[in-house]
Design a protein around this motif. Structure first.
Motif, mmCIF file in Angstrom:
data_model
loop_
_atom_site.group_PDB
_atom_site.id
_atom_site.type_symbol
_atom_site.label_atom_id
_atom_site.label_comp_id
_atom_site.label_asym_id
_atom_site.label_seq_id
_atom_site.Cartn_x
_atom_site.Cartn_y
_atom_site.Cartn_z
ATOM 1 N N ILE A 590 0.827 -1.200 0.000
ATOM 2 C CA ILE A 590 0.000 0.000 0.000
ATOM 3 C C ILE A 590 0.866 1.256 0.000
ATOM 4 O O ILE A 590 0.581 2.240 -0.697
ATOM 5 C CB ILE A 590 -0.960 -0.015 1.203
ATOM 6 N N GLN A 591 1.955 1.211 0.778
ATOM 7 C CA GLN A 591 2.841 2.364 0.806
ATOM 8 C C GLN A 591 3.468 2.639 -0.556
ATOM 9 O O GLN A 591 3.617 3.793 -0.968
ATOM 10 C CB GLN A 591 3.932 2.153 1.872
ATOM 11 N N TYR A 594 0.528 3.880 -3.085
ATOM 12 C CA TYR A 594 -0.022 5.217 -2.886
ATOM 13 C C TYR A 594 1.011 6.146 -2.238
ATOM 14 O O TYR A 594 0.676 6.963 -1.373
ATOM 15 C CB TYR A 594 -1.268 5.155 -1.988
ATOM 16 N N LYS A 595 2.246 6.037 -2.643
ATOM 17 C CA LYS A 595 3.296 6.818 -1.990
ATOM 18 C C LYS A 595 3.135 8.313 -2.223
ATOM 19 O O LYS A 595 3.644 9.130 -1.457
ATOM 20 C CB LYS A 595 4.667 6.358 -2.450
ATOM 21 N N LYS A 601 -3.657 6.416 0.705
ATOM 22 C CA LYS A 601 -2.882 5.445 1.486
ATOM 23 C C LYS A 601 -3.514 5.224 2.855
ATOM 24 O O LYS A 601 -3.633 4.087 3.327
ATOM 25 C CB LYS A 601 -1.440 5.939 1.644
ATOM 26 N N THR A 605 -5.126 1.689 4.107
ATOM 27 C CA THR A 605 -4.618 1.063 5.342
ATOM 28 C C THR A 605 -5.749 0.795 6.308
ATOM 29 O O THR A 605 -5.831 -0.283 6.926
ATOM 30 C CB THR A 605 -3.568 1.975 5.984
#
Length: 795
Positions: A590-591, A594-595, A601, A605
């Motif tokens: 996920i990081q 969607y950084k 993000k 999460t």
């Protein structure tokens, strides 16, 4: 290739200084600024803490108590005028040599805030010493009190219970004989012998001239103290002496030195000194000591009557007769409960003149409370700041309730005394140490009445030159009585209870100061008293009925009980940690996905946590619950006198012989730098090292492995904080370290025995990861991010 910049990994590694781990660097090879900032801030905090600690506290004195006392007493009481020599006499009337030693010499001049002596010392008739009670608890007394007719003062109060012994002086105790060097250098003259002491049991009497102790020739007081400093408790020694010039040899079995709740420090003034404050139109100013022609502080009063439980002194000046009476009652049959740590103190003024006089007296309270452990002890203040070893506690009646307040000895040392309390309805006035206290209140208290016109804290003796020792400044309180109009042959009298004993709740609650209030206000746990009190009750139960009197084992059982009660929470924390470890790949994905979109993000999460029923704050619950328990136990150890002198193994083993103090494995002050001693103290303590080692081991065993540079950095920070905490806790009570050690071992065993309940839950996570990889390969960019993560992980 580096996944972020396309630079070959070898070039990145080659550009980094050798010997440093890759996690100390940013992706471009530069040192991580967060690490530098963290280390600089940690060093600044650590240095600031140490500087504050070295300013607040210093290393303990190097000399044994007996030798230090002898050295202090060797100094003249006043450098401008040497102590007067006059014939001395004990209570039985036996003459002795001129008095030149510190304990009977007049106190030195000091500043107005202190308790100054008279401007001059005039020759006196004779000095007598009287003792009340006994140091042998089998005789029914809790105190051995030594008094002198010089100023009709209280010189010393020793506790008879074996539970309260001196922690610093481990030499043999013969008794406080107030030895005085013979003018011909033949030995030391005994001036007083207390009941129940080894000297009394050996048959030594006042007036005897001791010439040899355990084979060591005695030619003065210093040699006398040095000879006893080489002995140990339970030693049986031979003492040679002269009685009426006839040689005599006696045998004495020494004991461990009792704790002195009240004592003279060097040439400091004695306790319970009184003088005239108002005489007709004359009023004694604050900076004055006595009226001209009045010598009540240092004159030798007449001993009117005396026995083992009371003594009465009398002195006439200005046509007034002053009478001071001390009475000591026997304790109850059960020495562990009820009153008995108190004197009844009476002061009476009779008008012998043919005309009326307006009079009031000034009285200085007790001083010389024990300052043991001043270099490591943490006394709890009633305000935001910390407290010292000898603070003044004042209680006032307001609307039928008793409210306490405190003036710290550090404030008194700085001269920050404020204005005296005037015409206030006092409950009691006290000098408060960590585990012991002295308190004064009317014998028959009437709440709300004004029984003294003014009261204020005072400093007794000089201020320590080292500011780090200001927390051990000798303090007391001074009060002035209401003014009385005495008709010819008229009189006025006030009677007080003078408490001098341990801060045991069962003892303090037996002293009623009015309206159902007791001296129990002297025991203060702070904000976490609601935790400390029930924990102490449980600790007492384990000590009395389970561990056969060992508080170390009782603390272990208390730890087991606490951790058992928290097992559901700790199990939930362990399950949460396992679940978090399994979710790490998804969180990483996920990081990466969607950084550049923080909102997306966070939402992804939260959806992941909700899908797997994971609460990120669940692991913190156990910490929040343990925090008040930790603080409550810490406060219990800092306040509870029962843990003082309680050994982990045995009193015969010096290591960890006091659970309320550091374990003191060995003394390293002889070879360690002074700044280390100022930071960590003069002893190396083993239990804090074991505690921190277990913390680090536990962290290494159960912390999930780092998946990126950020988590690695967080783990490094936690390790540094563990070491930092170990330095801060290096001087905590050994009983608290035992709690931490037992809790850590319990936690390790608990996690090792806990089944891996999350293994079946790994499949959905893996499946979701696979589908998300596929989605990422269809244009989301997630696959590339995952591959880069794997590449960094492999390196």
């Amino acid at each position: 290739m580096d996944g972020s910049r396309g630079v070959p990994a070898r070039r990145v590694l080659a550009s980094r200084p050798a010997g440093l781990h890759a996690t100390y660097f940013d992706k471009d090879g530069s040192v991580d600024k967060r690490l530098i900032a963290f280390m600089l801030i940690s060093l600044a905090i650590l240095q600031g803490y140490f500087l504050l600690l070295s300013w607040w506290q210093g290393p303990p004195p190097e000399q044994p108590a007996a030798v230090a006392e002898a050295e202090a007493d060797k100094k003249p009481a006043d450098a401008q005028a040497p102590p007067a020599e006059q014939p001395a006499q004990n209570a039985e009337g036996t003459a002795s040599q001129p008095v030149t030693e510190g304990e009977s010499a007049p106190p030195p001049a000091s500043e107005p805030a202190a308790a100054p002596p008279p401007p001059e010392v005039r020759p006196v008739e004779a000095e007598q010493w009287v003792t009340l009670g006994s140091v042998d608890p089998d005789e029914g007394y809790r105190l051995l009190v030594t008094l002198t007719n010089r100023g009709a003062a209280l010189a010393r109060a020793e506790l008879s219970s074996p539970q309260f012994r001196d922690l610093e002086d481990r030499s043999g105790y013969l008794g406080h004989l107030l030895p005085e060097g013979d003018i011909n250098g033949r030995g030391c003259r005994v001036r007083v012998v207390g009941r129940g002491t080894p000297a009394a049991l050996a048959g030594i009497q006042p007036g005897d001239l001791i010439t040899e102790i355990a084979g060591s020739e005695i030619d003065g007081r210093i040699r006398f103290e040095e000879a006893l400093a080489r002995t140990r408790p339970d030693d049986t020694i031979e003492i040679k002496l002269l009685r009426h010039d006839e040689p005599l040899t006696v045998t004495a079995t020494l004991m461990r030195r009792p704790l002195e709740v009240i004592r003279p420090e060097g040439a400091d003034p004695l306790s319970m000194l009184a003088t005239l404050a108002i005489f007709d139109r004359d009023k004694l100013r604050e900076e004055e000591t006595e009226f001209s022609g009045v010598d009540l502080l240092h004159a030798t009063w007449q001993v009117k009557s005396a026995d083992e439980s009371h003594v009465s002194f009398s002195h006439v000046t200005k046509g007034l007769e002053f009478i001071k009476t001390y009475r000591l009652a026997k304790a109850a049959e059960n020495l562990a409960e009820g009153p008995g740590y108190n004197l009844t103190f009476e002061i009476e003024i009779k008008n012998l003149d043919a005309q009326a006089h307006k009079v009031a007296y000034r009285l200085d309270g007790p001083n010389g409370l024990p300052d043991e452990g001043w270099w490591y002890a943490t006394k709890i203040g009633r305000d935001w700041g910390g407290a010292g070893m000898r603070d003044i506690v004042v209680t006032l009646w307001q609307n039928g309730r008793l409210y306490p307040s405190m003036v710290t000895c550090r404030s008194i040392a700085k001269g920050d005394l404020g204005s005296p309390w005037r015409d206030q309805p006092f409950g009691f006035l006290a000098v408060d140490a960590q585990y012991f206290s002295t308190a004064l209140f009317p014998l028959q208290p009437e709440p709300g009445t004004v029984w003294c016109e003014t009261a204020q804290p005072i400093r007794v003796g000089p201020v320590p030159e080292d500011k780090a020792q200001w927390n051990r400044t000798n303090t007391s309180f001074r009060l002035q009585s209401p003014t009385h109009e005495l008709a010819p042959q008229g009189s006025m009298k006030q009677a007080f209870t003078l408490f001098a004993g341990p801060k045991q709740r069962v003892v303090l609650e037996s002293y009623d100061v009015g309206n159902g209030y007791t001296l129990s206000d002297l025991v203060y746990f702070g904000w976490f008293g609601w935790v400390s009190r029930p924990m102490l009750r449980i600790l007492y139960f384990f000590h009395d009925y389970v561990t056969f009197g060992n508080y170390g084992l009782a603390i272990v059982l208390l730890t087991v009980l606490v951790r058992s009660c928290m097992f559901p929470l700790s199990r939930k924390q362990a399950v949460s940690a396992q679940k978090m470890q399994l979710l790490q790949p998804e969180l990483k994905k996920i990081q990466e996905k969607y950084k550049n979109n923080t909102e997306a993000k966070t939402k992804a999460t939260q959806e992941l946590f909700a899908k797997h029923n994971y609460n990120p704050l669940g692991g913190c619950l156990l910490v929040f619950i343990q925090l008040p328990i930790f603080v409550g136990l810490y406060r219990s150890l800092a306040v509870n006198v029962e843990l003082r002198q309680a050994p982990l193994i045995s009193e015969n083993i010096r290591w960890a012989s006091n659970l309320a103090a550091p374990d003191m494995l060995f003394r390293w002050s002889e070879f360690m730098p002074q700044f280390v001693i100022g930071w960590l103290g003069p002893y190396f303590n083993l239990l804090p090292v074991i505690t921190i080692a277990l913390f680090l081991w536990q962290q290494k065993m159960f912390m999930p492995p780092a998946t990126d540079d950020q988590t690695r950095m967080q783990m490094k920070m936690m390790q540094y904080m563990m070491v930092f905490m170990g330095v801060m806790f290096f001087k905590v009570p050994s009983g608290l370290c035992i709690y931490f050690i037992a809790s850590s071992l319990w936690g390790i065993a608990e996690r090792k025995l806990l089944p891996k309940t999350m293994k079946p839950a790994a499949a959905p996570v893996a499946a979701e990861t696979k589908s998300d990889h596929a989605a990422g390969s269809n244009g989301s960019g997630g696959s590339g991010g995952t591959r880069r993560s794997k590449q960094r992980g492999s390196r």
